[in-house]
Design an enzyme around this catalytic site. Structure first.
Site, PDB file in Angstrom:
ATOM      1  N   TYR A  18       0.820  -1.223   0.000  1.00 51.68           N
ATOM      2  CA  TYR A  18       0.000   0.000   0.000  1.00 51.68           C
ATOM      3  C   TYR A  18       0.846   1.262   0.000  1.00 51.68           C
ATOM      4  O   TYR A  18       0.472   2.275  -0.592  1.00 51.68           O
ATOM      5  CB  TYR A  18      -1.001  -0.036   1.168  1.00 51.68           C
ATOM      6  CG  TYR A  18      -2.153  -0.940   0.817  1.00 51.68           C
ATOM      7  CD1 TYR A  18      -2.177  -2.274   1.221  1.00 51.68           C
ATOM      8  CD2 TYR A  18      -3.170  -0.487  -0.014  1.00 51.68           C
ATOM      9  CE1 TYR A  18      -3.203  -3.113   0.833  1.00 51.68           C
ATOM     10  CE2 TYR A  18      -4.203  -1.327  -0.411  1.00 51.68           C
ATOM     11  CZ  TYR A  18      -4.212  -2.632   0.011  1.00 51.68           C
ATOM     12  OH  TYR A  18      -5.217  -3.481  -0.400  1.00 51.68           O
ATOM     13  N   ARG A  61       1.698   1.908  -3.505  1.00 52.62           N
ATOM     14  CA  ARG A  61       0.553   2.445  -4.262  1.00 52.62           C
ATOM     15  C   ARG A  61       0.251   3.874  -3.851  1.00 52.62           C
ATOM     16  O   ARG A  61      -0.133   4.704  -4.671  1.00 52.62           O
ATOM     17  CB  ARG A  61      -0.654   1.523  -4.091  1.00 52.62           C
ATOM     18  CG  ARG A  61      -0.449   0.213  -4.854  1.00 52.62           C
ATOM     19  CD  ARG A  61      -1.545  -0.759  -4.617  1.00 52.62           C
ATOM     20  NE  ARG A  61      -2.832  -0.250  -5.067  1.00 52.62           N
ATOM     21  CZ  ARG A  61      -3.983  -0.764  -4.670  1.00 52.62           C
ATOM     22  NH1 ARG A  61      -4.001  -1.776  -3.812  1.00 52.62           N
ATOM     23  NH2 ARG A  61      -5.122  -0.285  -5.122  1.00 52.62           N
ATOM     24  N   HIS A 113     -14.770   1.773  -2.043  1.00 52.30           N
ATOM     25  CA  HIS A 113     -13.739   0.914  -1.451  1.00 52.30           C
ATOM     26  C   HIS A 113     -12.732   1.699  -0.628  1.00 52.30           C
ATOM     27  O   HIS A 113     -11.612   1.248  -0.426  1.00 52.30           O
ATOM     28  CB  HIS A 113     -13.045   0.108  -2.564  1.00 52.30           C
ATOM     29  CG  HIS A 113     -13.978  -0.841  -3.246  1.00 52.30           C
ATOM     30  ND1 HIS A 113     -13.796  -1.280  -4.540  1.00 52.30           N
ATOM     31  CD2 HIS A 113     -15.131  -1.413  -2.821  1.00 52.30           C
ATOM     32  CE1 HIS A 113     -14.780  -2.103  -4.876  1.00 52.30           C
ATOM     33  NE2 HIS A 113     -15.616  -2.193  -3.851  1.00 52.30           N
ATOM     34  N   CYS A 116      -7.345   2.363  12.733  1.00 54.31           N
ATOM     35  CA  CYS A 116      -6.717   1.397  13.633  1.00 54.31           C
ATOM     36  C   CYS A 116      -7.224  -0.004  13.297  1.00 54.31           C
ATOM     37  O   CYS A 116      -8.407  -0.200  13.026  1.00 54.31           O
ATOM     38  CB  CYS A 116      -7.055   1.739  15.086  1.00 54.31           C
ATOM     39  SG  CYS A 116      -6.197   0.643  16.238  1.00 54.31           S
ATOM     40  N   CYS A 163     -10.922  -0.357  18.701  1.00 56.04           N
ATOM     41  CA  CYS A 163     -10.538   1.058  18.616  1.00 56.04           C
ATOM     42  C   CYS A 163     -11.126   1.626  17.335  1.00 56.04           C
ATOM     43  O   CYS A 163     -11.067   0.990  16.291  1.00 56.04           O
ATOM     44  CB  CYS A 163      -9.000   1.166  18.587  1.00 56.04           C
ATOM     45  SG  CYS A 163      -8.422   2.853  18.323  1.00 56.04           S
ATOM     46  N   CYS A 188      -5.153   4.353  20.626  1.00 54.18           N
ATOM     47  CA  CYS A 188      -5.091   3.257  21.607  1.00 54.18           C
ATOM     48  C   CYS A 188      -3.654   2.861  21.911  1.00 54.18           C
ATOM     49  O   CYS A 188      -3.385   2.067  22.782  1.00 54.18           O
ATOM     50  CB  CYS A 188      -5.883   2.033  21.118  1.00 54.18           C
ATOM     51  SG  CYS A 188      -5.169   1.198  19.694  1.00 54.18           S
TER      52      CYS A 188
END
Ligand code: BV8
Length: 302
Positions: free
Chosen positions: A77, A80, A131, A139, A144, A204
């Protein structure tokens, strides 16, 4: 020099009948896919140069992959995100944004997570990201609810900087296959990124942040689905759905073509590949504009 007018890329008769339909339509949907951003240099998923040819994207775009190897999924990711930030919206993104500004009953449903429609100033109230987005993070801890949009930090953490060597994508099947060869192969080795180097939830403090996209097996954002459902419920009739740069194989996104047809819509496909039709095929009164969306959309939407 002679300024040759841009050759018309679509047959005149189709252009006229489509524009007559568009101009007389009060409720129009556009369903967008990766082909819309192809001319911006971003690989599609299936076609030549598609991500799914060079990645196990359907393996990487899952919650299971993330829990098994968050470092690898983040490398996919992060690459990308980097590519999408280098890319620019193309004339098709702008033509759609322009149509959204001038036509009240127009709703855009995008499967793309590349952020290019928002960067083309597509009116937000008429753009539903089915999407999610590469530039949302949230998170991964179930309890959380930390969510952050418009996170454009690249790389999101130092450990995810692209390898310096030729900046090539460290998560292609080929690169991954070569990992064990790193010692023999002078290419930079991709360290197994352990959790300590990965983005942590600031709320968190223990959950890992994950890309704010919808993975396979995950439900689409309920707020987005709710908005679309009420927009369609308000529409007595839908006059037209444009199916742009998508192989329309991923559900439930692809199902909007049939939902629109069920409300009377005619279908206009814009696709490079003549064979990529919606699952329900083409009917009388539909249009198929073959070619590059970046060329065709400015022409047919003007
Ligand atoms: C869900 C975000 C249930 C992430 C994406 C069997 C097993 C497991 C699951 C399933 C199964 N069968 C069906 C399913 C459901 C599954 C699915 O549909 N799978 C497919 C593969 C069959 N769907 C899901 O899992 C969805 N969730 O069902 O959850 C549920 C329900 C309730 C509660 C809990 C659970 C979630 C799906 C979302 C997945 N995430 N993206 C990421 O990007 O990393 S999908 C991703 O792939 C895109 O968003 C897009 O949707 C899809 C790619 O499709 P396209 O955009 O169309 O791109 P493609 O390359 O395919 O085509 C490009 C087209 O452009 C081509 O036609 C080409 O010819 C054309 N083109 C190329 N260049 C140009 C051009 N056209 C014009 N101009 C050009 N220049």
């Amino acid at each position: 020099a002679l300024h040759t007018a841009r050759a018309s890329v679509v047959p005149q008769a189709d252009l006229e009948s489509f524009q007559a339909c568009l101009n007389s339509s009060t409720r129009v949907i556009a369903l967008l896919g990766a082909g819309l951003s192809a001319s911006s240099g971003l690989p599609t998923f299936r076609g030549a140069g598609g991500l799914w040819r060079t990645h196990d994207a359907t393996d990487l775009a899952t919650p299971q992959a993330f829990s098994q190897n968050p470092g690898l999924v983040w490398q996919f990711y992060s690459y990308r995100r980097h590519m999408a930030l280098q890319a620019k919206p193309n004339p098709a993104h702008y033509a759609l944004a322009e149509l959204a500004r001038r036509k009240d009953g127009f709703m855009t449903l995008s499967q793309n997570v590349d952020g290019l429609s928002p960067r083309a100033n597509h009116p937000e109230d008429k753009l539903k990201l089915l999407h999610g987005s590469l530039f949302n993070v949230k998170c991964s801890d179930f309890f959380c609810n930390y969510f952050e949009s418009n996170n454009y930090t690249d790389p999101i953490v130092p450990a995810l900087a692209l390898p310096t060597q030729n900046g090539s994508d460290p998560t292609t099947t080929e690169a991954l296959a070569n990992r064990e060869l790193d010692i023999s192969d002078e290419r930079v080795s991709i360290p197994e990124l352990d959790h300590s180097h990965l983005p942590k939830c600031p709320r968190c403090q223990h959950g890992l942040l994950r890309p704010g996209v919808v993975w396979f097996g995950e439900a689409l954002p309920k707020q987005v689905i709710g908005d679309i459902t009420s927009w369609m419920a308000d529409s007595e009739k839908i006059d037209l759905i444009m199916v742009i740069g998508t192989s329309a194989k991923v559900y439930p996104a692809a199902a909007y073509v049939d939902s629109a047809r069920a409300k009377g819509a005619r279908v206009a496909v814009v696709n490079m590949d003549r064979n990529d039709e919606p699952a329900s095929g083409m009917r009388d009164g539909d249009w198929f504009f073959q070619g590059d969306a970046a060329q065709i959309l400015p022409e047919i939407l003007k």
